[in-house]
Design a protein around this motif. Structure first.
Motif, PDB file in Angstrom:
ATOM      1  N   GLY A 178       0.756  -1.076   0.076  1.00  0.00           N
ATOM      2  CA  GLY A 178      -0.057   0.015  -0.044  1.00  0.00           C
ATOM      3  C   GLY A 178       0.730   1.237   0.016  1.00  0.00           C
ATOM      4  N   ALA A 179       1.944   1.166   0.249  1.00  0.00           N
ATOM      5  CA  ALA A 179       2.905   2.419   0.417  1.00  0.00           C
ATOM      6  C   ALA A 179       3.631   2.668  -0.801  1.00  0.00           C
ATOM      7  CB  ALA A 179       4.007   2.257   1.816  1.00  0.00           C
ATOM      8  N   GLY A 180       3.450   1.696  -1.466  1.00  0.00           N
ATOM      9  CA  GLY A 180       4.344   1.808  -2.969  1.00  0.00           C
ATOM     10  C   GLY A 180       5.321   0.904  -3.079  1.00  0.00           C
ATOM     11  N   ALA A 181       5.913   0.127  -2.181  1.00  0.00           N
ATOM     12  CA  ALA A 181       7.246  -0.252  -2.364  1.00  0.00           C
ATOM     13  C   ALA A 181       7.264  -1.564  -2.776  1.00  0.00           C
ATOM     14  CB  ALA A 181       7.689  -0.621  -0.655  1.00  0.00           C
ATOM     15  N   VAL A 182       8.233  -1.862  -3.777  1.00  0.00           N
ATOM     16  CA  VAL A 182       8.163  -3.563  -4.446  1.00  0.00           C
ATOM     17  C   VAL A 182       8.712  -4.260  -3.233  1.00  0.00           C
ATOM     18  CG1 VAL A 182       9.823  -4.856  -5.724  1.00  0.00           C
ATOM     19  CG2 VAL A 182       9.026  -2.554  -6.699  1.00  0.00           C
ATOM     20  N   THR A 183       7.674  -5.371  -3.037  1.00  0.00           N
ATOM     21  CA  THR A 183       8.052  -6.025  -1.746  1.00  0.00           C
ATOM     22  C   THR A 183       8.759  -7.493  -2.193  1.00  0.00           C
ATOM     23  OG1 THR A 183       5.948  -7.112  -2.322  1.00  0.00           O
ATOM     24  CG2 THR A 183       5.790  -5.246  -0.690  1.00  0.00           C
ATOM     25  N   SER A 184       9.575  -7.723  -1.287  1.00  0.00           N
ATOM     26  CA  SER A 184      10.443  -8.930  -1.584  1.00  0.00           C
ATOM     27  C   SER A 184      10.544  -9.876   0.060  1.00  0.00           C
ATOM     28  CB  SER A 184      11.915  -8.710  -1.788  1.00  0.00           C
ATOM     29  OG  SER A 184      12.868  -9.586  -1.770  1.00  0.00           O
ATOM     30  N   LEU A 185      10.356 -11.298  -0.091  1.00  0.00           N
ATOM     31  CA  LEU A 185      10.463 -12.065   0.827  1.00  0.00           C
ATOM     32  C   LEU A 185      11.264 -13.188   0.703  1.00  0.00           C
ATOM     33  CD1 LEU A 185       9.015 -13.263   3.505  1.00  0.00           C
ATOM     34  CD2 LEU A 185       7.168 -14.192   1.907  1.00  0.00           C
ATOM     35  N   ASP A 186      12.084 -13.534   1.650  1.00  0.00           N
ATOM     36  CA  ASP A 186      13.060 -14.598   1.832  1.00  0.00           C
ATOM     37  C   ASP A 186      12.380 -15.299   3.074  1.00  0.00           C
ATOM     38  OD1 ASP A 186      15.147 -16.326   1.603  1.00  0.00           O
ATOM     39  OD2 ASP A 186      16.728 -15.074   2.662  1.00  0.00           O
ATOM     40  N   MET A 187      13.103 -17.004   3.115  1.00  0.00           N
ATOM     41  CA  MET A 187      12.576 -17.763   3.943  1.00  0.00           C
ATOM     42  C   MET A 187      13.659 -18.281   4.692  1.00  0.00           C
ATOM     43  SD  MET A 187       9.395 -18.049   4.756  1.00  0.00           S
ATOM     44  CE  MET A 187       7.784 -17.481   3.839  1.00  0.00           C
ATOM     45  N   SER A 188      13.435 -19.146   5.747  1.00  0.00           N
ATOM     46  CA  SER A 188      14.589 -20.185   6.244  1.00  0.00           C
ATOM     47  C   SER A 188      13.600 -21.276   6.647  1.00  0.00           C
ATOM     48  CB  SER A 188      15.083 -19.477   7.724  1.00  0.00           C
ATOM     49  OG  SER A 188      13.965 -19.386   8.571  1.00  0.00           O
ATOM     50  N   THR A 284       1.611  -9.402 -17.498  1.00  0.00           N
ATOM     51  CA  THR A 284       2.363  -8.292 -17.585  1.00  0.00           C
ATOM     52  C   THR A 284       1.919  -7.207 -16.609  1.00  0.00           C
ATOM     53  OG1 THR A 284       2.656  -8.245 -20.070  1.00  0.00           O
ATOM     54  CG2 THR A 284       3.089  -6.311 -19.146  1.00  0.00           C
ATOM     55  N   SER A 285       0.511  -7.224 -16.213  1.00  0.00           N
ATOM     56  CA  SER A 285       0.165  -6.399 -14.961  1.00  0.00           C
ATOM     57  C   SER A 285       0.775  -6.917 -13.865  1.00  0.00           C
ATOM     58  CB  SER A 285      -1.406  -6.590 -15.132  1.00  0.00           C
ATOM     59  OG  SER A 285      -1.894  -7.914 -14.761  1.00  0.00           O
ATOM     60  N   ARG A 286       0.867  -7.983 -13.657  1.00  0.00           N
ATOM     61  CA  ARG A 286       1.608  -8.512 -12.090  1.00  0.00           C
ATOM     62  C   ARG A 286       3.160  -7.651 -12.107  1.00  0.00           C
ATOM     63  NH1 ARG A 286       2.751  -8.393  -8.099  1.00  0.00           N
ATOM     64  NH2 ARG A 286       2.824  -9.856  -6.238  1.00  0.00           N
ATOM     65  N   LEU A 287       3.853  -7.681 -13.063  1.00  0.00           N
ATOM     66  CA  LEU A 287       4.985  -7.123 -13.019  1.00  0.00           C
ATOM     67  C   LEU A 287       5.166  -5.563 -13.073  1.00  0.00           C
ATOM     68  CD1 LEU A 287       7.810  -8.936 -13.454  1.00  0.00           C
ATOM     69  CD2 LEU A 287       5.383 -10.084 -14.226  1.00  0.00           C
ATOM     70  N   ALA A 288       3.800  -5.181 -13.021  1.00  0.00           N
ATOM     71  CA  ALA A 288       3.769  -3.401 -13.217  1.00  0.00           C
ATOM     72  C   ALA A 288       4.569  -2.772 -11.977  1.00  0.00           C
ATOM     73  CB  ALA A 288       2.322  -2.899 -13.163  1.00  0.00           C
ATOM     74  N   PRO A 289       4.409  -3.149 -10.811  1.00  0.00           N
ATOM     75  CA  PRO A 289       5.239  -2.337  -9.840  1.00  0.00           C
ATOM     76  C   PRO A 289       6.695  -2.526 -10.147  1.00  0.00           C
ATOM     77  CG  PRO A 289       3.782  -4.111  -8.871  1.00  0.00           C
ATOM     78  CD  PRO A 289       3.740  -4.214 -10.172  1.00  0.00           C
ATOM     79  N   LEU A 290       7.235  -3.366 -10.654  1.00  0.00           N
ATOM     80  CA  LEU A 290       8.689  -3.463 -11.147  1.00  0.00           C
ATOM     81  C   LEU A 290       9.061  -2.331 -12.300  1.00  0.00           C
ATOM     82  CD1 LEU A 290       8.272  -6.440 -10.084  1.00  0.00           C
ATOM     83  CD2 LEU A 290      10.370  -7.008 -11.282  1.00  0.00           C
ATOM     84  N   LYS A 291       7.792  -2.106 -13.079  1.00  0.00           N
ATOM     85  CA  LYS A 291       8.228  -0.936 -14.175  1.00  0.00           C
ATOM     86  C   LYS A 291       7.913   0.400 -13.488  1.00  0.00           C
ATOM     87  CE  LYS A 291       6.214   0.764 -18.446  1.00  0.00           C
ATOM     88  NZ  LYS A 291       5.340   0.354 -19.684  1.00  0.00           N
ATOM     89  N   SER A 292       6.761   0.532 -12.859  1.00  0.00           N
ATOM     90  CA  SER A 292       6.577   1.951 -12.018  1.00  0.00           C
ATOM     91  C   SER A 292       7.513   2.395 -10.726  1.00  0.00           C
ATOM     92  CB  SER A 292       5.379   1.886 -11.551  1.00  0.00           C
ATOM     93  OG  SER A 292       5.069   0.904 -10.592  1.00  0.00           O
ATOM     94  N   LYS A 293       8.077   1.414 -10.081  1.00  0.00           N
ATOM     95  CA  LYS A 293       8.885   1.921  -9.267  1.00  0.00           C
ATOM     96  C   LYS A 293      10.371   1.851  -9.422  1.00  0.00           C
ATOM     97  CE  LYS A 293       9.068   2.842  -4.579  1.00  0.00           C
ATOM     98  NZ  LYS A 293       8.495   4.108  -4.153  1.00  0.00           N
TER      99      LYS A 293
END
Length: 409
Positions: A178-188, A284-293
């Motif tokens: 919601g804040a406009g960040a590209v989000t990334s998640l790593d696991m253990s 393509t729409s799912r990749l939109a944050p990578l393009k816009s941000k």
């Protein structure tokens, strides 16, 4: 909060701990294994121990800073000797790196004893400490609004983040999106005997991945979470802790397909010394944050499937190599690289990490990494993954048939 901190490149949040890494004097014999090594009453002589910060926040965050990026680190420590050591170690490597650490009023700082004898897989003794207290409220909205990428690591060793089917984790990723960040998640990988090992990770991922742009687990981690029976079969075949020895690209592809189906835009699976696999959504729409941000070319990033072999190194230790691989990948995205370039940068930074016993002291500036790549840094030679893969000679990568245009971009 100063504007320079509100507008940093990265916000890192999640697990942090103090690592104790003893140096093993001699390599175990061929007949040795952990079951034969950890015997009651047996004395194992070791050399000096390396004391360093560990966990996703420290490893990936410090690696990004060493690569030349701004990164704010949000994690919990306690007011104890281990917590003070973490502050000191962070600030010695990157002045101000500890500024956003959260001091818990009770509890103890997390620590890990890392045992990594030559010729044997690593073993970790981990105390989660106040990482278990971390919640969505520990990451303020302001830095999320100003950063390019928000990266969170290791919810399986953070009790509040996996409790109630991941309610806090979902809330945090909703807030970051919601804040406009590209989000990334790593696991253990969860300890199968712990509470974390008994929760329904598939349900948690179904809740969180729709708000996750980049999902970057290891093969063992995601296999444990999505194919528990397969994971246990591979452990029975190859030995406890060795499920990765049974990894195949067929399984990797299936896992990545599930990850994309659950909602992430980019699925990256770390394969240890077998490299790094990448698959991106075909929508393509799912990749939109990578393009816009980030200003990335959505045509380049849509419908890709790549496999990058590792670079050759003299390995001094592999602690944190996966976290540093992620740092290289995230830095590549933040700098506008193509999928091939970003994947190459990822395994290059991961390789640099292995040249020192700790996670991050071997990471040079970004420009040095790129010069080493451009100078023809040899990769570990790998056979063709299969008939439906082709070699990209320019980058030294393998391109899969799932790739849009089978090698375009």
């Amino acid at each position: 909060m100063p504007s320079s901190e509100r507008n940093c490149d990265f916000v890192l949040a999640g697990n942090i701990n103090l690592d104790f890494i003893p140096a093993f004097i001699a390599s175990p014999g061929a007949e040795d294994s952990w079951s034969a090594t950890l015997v009651p009453g047996k004395l194992i002589e070791v050399g000096p121990a390396v004391l360093s910060t560990g966990g996703s926040v420290a490893n990936t965050g410090l690696a990004l800073r060493r690569l030349g990026h701004t990164a704010s680190l949000f994690a919990r420590i306690a007011d104890d000797d281990h917590g003070r050591a973490i502050r000191d170690l962070l600030d010695r490597q990157a002045p101000g790196a500890s500024d956003h650490l959260i001091l818990s009023a009770s509890g103890s700082t997390s620590y890990t004893i890392v045992m990594s004898p030559p010729g044997m897989d690593r073993l970790f003794l981990h105390g989660p400490g106040v990482n278990d207290q971390f919640t969505d409220a520990d990451v303020p909205l302001a830095p999320l609004s100003g950063c390019k990428i928000f990266h969170f690591g290791y919810p399986p060793v953070m009790r509040r983040m996996y409790a109630e089917q991941g309610r806090e984790l979902e809330a945090l990723f909703r807030k970051a999106k919601g804040a406009g960040a590209v989000t990334s998640l790593d696991m253990s990988k969860p300890d199968p005997q712990s509470t974390s090992g008994k929760v329904d990770w598939r349900t948690i991922l179904e809740r969180v991945l729709p708000f996750t742009d980049l999902f970057l687990p290891s093969f063992e981690e995601i296999l444990f979470m999505l194919r528990r029976e397969c994971y246990e079969d591979l452990e029975r075949t190859h030995g406890c802790g060795n499920a990765a020895k049974g990894q195949t690209l067929g399984i990797v592809r299936e896992l990545a397909g599930e990850m994309i189906a659950y909602g992430c835009a980019v699925a990256g699976i770390k394969l240890g010394d077998q490299g790094f696999y990448l698959r991106t959504a075909s929508d393509t729409s799912r990749l939109a944050p990578l393009k816009s941000k980030l200003g990335l070319d959505d045509a380049e990033w849509t419908g890709r499937e790549l496999l990058s072999p590792c670079f050759e190194t003299a390995v001094a230790g592999t602690t944190g190599a996966g976290d540093c691989t992620i740092a290289g990948f995230l830095a590549g995205l933040a700098r506008g690289q193509s999928p091939r370039q970003a994947l190459t940068s990822a395994v290059a930074v991961g390789a640099c990490s292995t040249e020192h016993p700790d996670a991050t002291s071997g990471i040079p500036p970004w420009e040095s990494v790129q010069r080493r790549i451009d100078a023809g840094w040899p990769r570990i030679v790998t056979a063709s993954p299969g008939f439906d893969w082709r070699r990209d000679e320019e980058f030294g990568l393998w391109v899969g048939s799932l790739d849009g245009g089978f090698g375009a971009a």
